[in-house]
Design a protein around this motif. Structure first.
Motif, PDB file in Angstrom:
ATOM      1  N   ASN A  91       0.842  -1.192   0.000  1.00 15.22           N
ATOM      2  CA  ASN A  91       0.000   0.000   0.000  1.00 15.22           C
ATOM      3  C   ASN A  91       0.880   1.246   0.000  1.00 15.22           C
ATOM      4  O   ASN A  91       1.720   1.427   0.888  1.00 15.22           O
ATOM      5  CB  ASN A  91      -0.912   0.018   1.225  1.00 15.22           C
ATOM      6  N   VAL A  92       0.695   2.122  -0.982  1.00 11.78           N
ATOM      7  CA  VAL A  92       1.568   3.279  -1.173  1.00 11.78           C
ATOM      8  C   VAL A  92       0.772   4.571  -1.042  1.00 11.78           C
ATOM      9  O   VAL A  92      -0.311   4.721  -1.594  1.00 11.78           O
ATOM     10  CB  VAL A  92       2.239   3.232  -2.566  1.00 11.78           C
ATOM     11  N   LEU A  93       1.341   5.508  -0.296  1.00  9.78           N
ATOM     12  CA  LEU A  93       0.870   6.884  -0.253  1.00  9.78           C
ATOM     13  C   LEU A  93       1.962   7.766  -0.840  1.00  9.78           C
ATOM     14  O   LEU A  93       3.128   7.380  -0.869  1.00  9.78           O
ATOM     15  CB  LEU A  93       0.568   7.335   1.175  1.00  9.78           C
ATOM     16  N   ILE A  94       1.597   8.954  -1.288  1.00 11.64           N
ATOM     17  CA  ILE A  94       2.580   9.891  -1.825  1.00 11.64           C
ATOM     18  C   ILE A  94       2.574  11.135  -0.955  1.00 11.64           C
ATOM     19  O   ILE A  94       1.526  11.734  -0.699  1.00 11.64           O
ATOM     20  CB  ILE A  94       2.271  10.252  -3.286  1.00 11.64           C
ATOM     21  N   GLY A  95       3.759  11.507  -0.463  1.00  9.59           N
ATOM     22  CA  GLY A  95       3.922  12.699   0.358  1.00  9.59           C
ATOM     23  C   GLY A  95       5.107  13.503  -0.123  1.00  9.59           C
ATOM     24  O   GLY A  95       5.833  13.088  -1.025  1.00  9.59           O
ATOM     25  N   THR A  96       5.314  14.656   0.493  1.00 13.48           N
ATOM     26  CA  THR A  96       6.404  15.528   0.049  1.00 13.48           C
ATOM     27  C   THR A  96       7.658  15.383   0.894  1.00 13.48           C
ATOM     28  O   THR A  96       8.671  16.005   0.611  1.00 13.48           O
ATOM     29  CB  THR A  96       5.948  16.997   0.034  1.00 13.48           C
ATOM     30  N   GLY A  97       7.595  14.597   1.957  1.00 13.01           N
ATOM     31  CA  GLY A  97       8.811  14.221   2.653  1.00 13.01           C
ATOM     32  C   GLY A  97       9.372  15.209   3.634  1.00 13.01           C
ATOM     33  O   GLY A  97      10.559  15.138   3.968  1.00 13.01           O
ATOM     34  N   ASN A  98       8.564  16.150   4.113  1.00 14.71           N
ATOM     35  CA  ASN A  98       9.036  17.083   5.133  1.00 14.71           C
ATOM     36  C   ASN A  98      10.213  17.930   4.689  1.00 14.71           C
ATOM     37  O   ASN A  98      10.954  18.458   5.514  1.00 14.71           O
ATOM     38  CB  ASN A  98       9.443  16.335   6.422  1.00 14.71           C
ATOM     39  N   ALA A  99      10.459  18.036   3.367  1.00 15.41           N
ATOM     40  CA  ALA A  99      11.572  18.856   2.905  1.00 15.41           C
ATOM     41  C   ALA A  99      11.426  20.284   3.408  1.00 15.41           C
ATOM     42  O   ALA A  99      12.393  20.922   3.811  1.00 15.41           O
ATOM     43  CB  ALA A  99      11.629  18.835   1.376  1.00 15.41           C
TER      44      ALA A  99
END
Length: 497
Positions: A406-414
């Motif tokens: 199961n995959v979600l897409i996030g921006t990674g706290n950059a």
């Protein structure tokens, strides 16, 4: 249910409002200029203020209404009243006085499941946090106003935000509405990090890059031994939380039994009252005749069970091991992910979420079998980067999905502003093999389900909160513009681009 082991008011973690917030420089991709944004063509006057404007009922219509990814209605409408979706269908009629908004596509608002938006910069970078910390204590809607406006203009109306990027364990992250920094759920997840680079400086033992007197500046990597030590510490905290949960459950059981025994004894005494009264009167009379003193029989009540001493951090981890709150762990390397999966296997109710997972493909079978969700922040491959392992780059989401993860897409706290590029990142994942519906799910209904707000947001459903987008085209097309953003049932004014 989110009812057990709630912290008392006295145990609230300290607020981390520090220096005035500053906009962190975004590390967005060069294509970030293509992010979804656009003119405010929703019937409201364009403005520069992103505070939602609550008005009369809204009647939204579009050629395509994406109820949920893969479930589309043609030429459909949505009626919004009092902040809620009250009707969805193809044969609705606008009620008198409703504000009409038209577009090509209507869909649920985008949600970034891995963000720092809405919180002050000092708290985001703080090391001095623990499991009991509440990120909502660091809300900074005014200092972060410009960032939140950018997010709203790109359709990112919801985030799962956290603080303490430099902390091994940083407490509870929250789901927020970005236009107003309104808290949707204050305890959406527990956050932790394994092997993440720490900001700041450290002694330069090898005489490499660095500043004066043997100090290195910039992000500092953590060696493998320390990374494994971080996992051991996390597992130890989980075990302590489980013991705390067991002790609390035993106490509650004993307390219930004690109360039942007291109730039974009180009923027995009440039933025998008349008989006991007559017996006592006879005893008093006999004692007086014999010149003796009446000896009263004292009732001895069973001792009340002792409640375990409250511990805010153990109580927080108790909620995690009981599956009440998901735990998001930032881990990139295969060794860390594999050891984390192995070490947490005994906690059967743990809802583990991996954030990052650059080398997660090496553990895809274990991730699938455990039902672990991975939040991917799509970025170009960097084989020589800090992870130092196989890096599939932009195809990671597609390959994990193909493996059944199961995959979600996030921006990674950059940075907080990075959340603006969420739809772009989803589009890039589609361009590298991820199914389009899966990509849309990864930024709408997927995060909502993972972080326990699917009964409120994530799909266009009657009874849900009205967090919606009206678009000029496909949600993941770089040419599409946000015509109207609806946050909690209110139209969000947007500056003309």
């Amino acid at each position: 249910m989110r009812t057990s082991y709630q912290r008392p008011q006295a145990a609230i973690a300290p607020t981390f409002r520090g220096a005035a917030s500053a906009l962190a420089a975004t590390a967005a991709l060069a294509m970030a200029a293509l992010h979804l944004g656009g003119n405010a063509q929703a019937g409201q006057e364009a403005g520069s203020d992103a505070e939602p404007v609550r008005s009369q009922a809204l009647f939204l219509t579009a050629k395509r209404l994406i109820v949920s990814p893969g479930n589309v209605l043609e030429n459909a409408s949505v009626l919004v009243e009092d902040g809620k979706i009250t009707a969805v269908g193809t044969d609705l009629k606008a009620p008198e006085g409703a504000q009409a908004i038209q577009g090509e596509v209507i869909c649920a608002a985008f949600m970034d499941p891995w963000s720092t938006a809405g919180f002050d910069t000092g708290s985001v970078n703080s090391r001095d946090l623990n499991a009991a910390t509440m990120a909502t204590d660091a809300l900074d809607p005014y200092g972060e106003k410009a960032v939140l406006e950018e997010l709203a203009a790109s359709g990112v109306l919801l985030t799962r935000s956290q603080v303490g990027l430099a902390s091994d364990i940083s407490g509870f992250g929250a789901v927020l509405r970005t236009p107003s920094a309104e808290v949707v759920l204050e305890d959406a997840s527990m956050s932790a990090a394994i092997g993440a680079e720490s900001p700041g400086f450290s002694p330069d033992q090898f005489g490499g890059r660095g500043g004066p007197q043997g100090f290195s500046f910039g992000p500092q990597s953590i060696d493998p031994i320390d990374r494994i030590g971080q996992i051991d510490k996390l597992v130890s905290e989980l075990a302590a939380g489980q013991k705390y949960a067991e002790d609390m459950a035993e106490y509650e059981k004993e307390l219930a039994e004690w109360k039942a025994a007291i109730a039974d004894k009180e009923k027995e005494l009440e039933d025998d009252f008349k008989k006991a009264k007559k017996a006592r009167e006879k005893a008093v009379k006999d004692a007086e005749e014999d010149g003796e003193e009446v000896k009263e029989k004292k009732y001895k009540e069973d001792r009340r069970p002792r409640e375990p001493r409250y511990d805010a951090e153990k109580a927080a981890f108790a909620r995690v091991v009981q599956g009440e709150v998901p735990m998001v762990v930032h881990a990139e390397r295969a060794l860390e992910i594999r050891d984390l999966l192995r070490s947490t296997e005994p906690f059967k109710r743990l809802r583990l979420v991996i954030a990052g997972g650059t080398s997660a493909l090496a553990c895809k079978k274990e991730l699938r079998e455990r039902g672990v969700t991975v939040i991917v922040a799509p970025s170009p491959a960097n084989p020589g980067g800090p992870v130092g392992e196989l890096d599939p780059g932009l195809s990671l989401a597609a390959e994990l999905d193909a493996a059944g993860v199961n995959v979600l897409i996030g921006t990674g706290n950059a940075s907080a502003l990075a959340s603006r590029d969420l739809p772009l990142l989803a589009a890039l994942a589609v361009g590298h093999g991820l199914d389009r519906d899966t990509a849309l799910r990864a930024i709408t209904s997927g995060p909502a389900a993972t972080f326990d707000v699917a009964d409120q947001v994530g799909t266009v459903k009657r009874g849900h909160a009205a967090d919606l987008l009206v678009l000029s085209g496909d949600p993941l097309s770089s040419s599409s513009r946000v015509l109207a953003a609806i946050s909690g049932g209110a139209v969000v004014p947007q500056a003309t681009k």
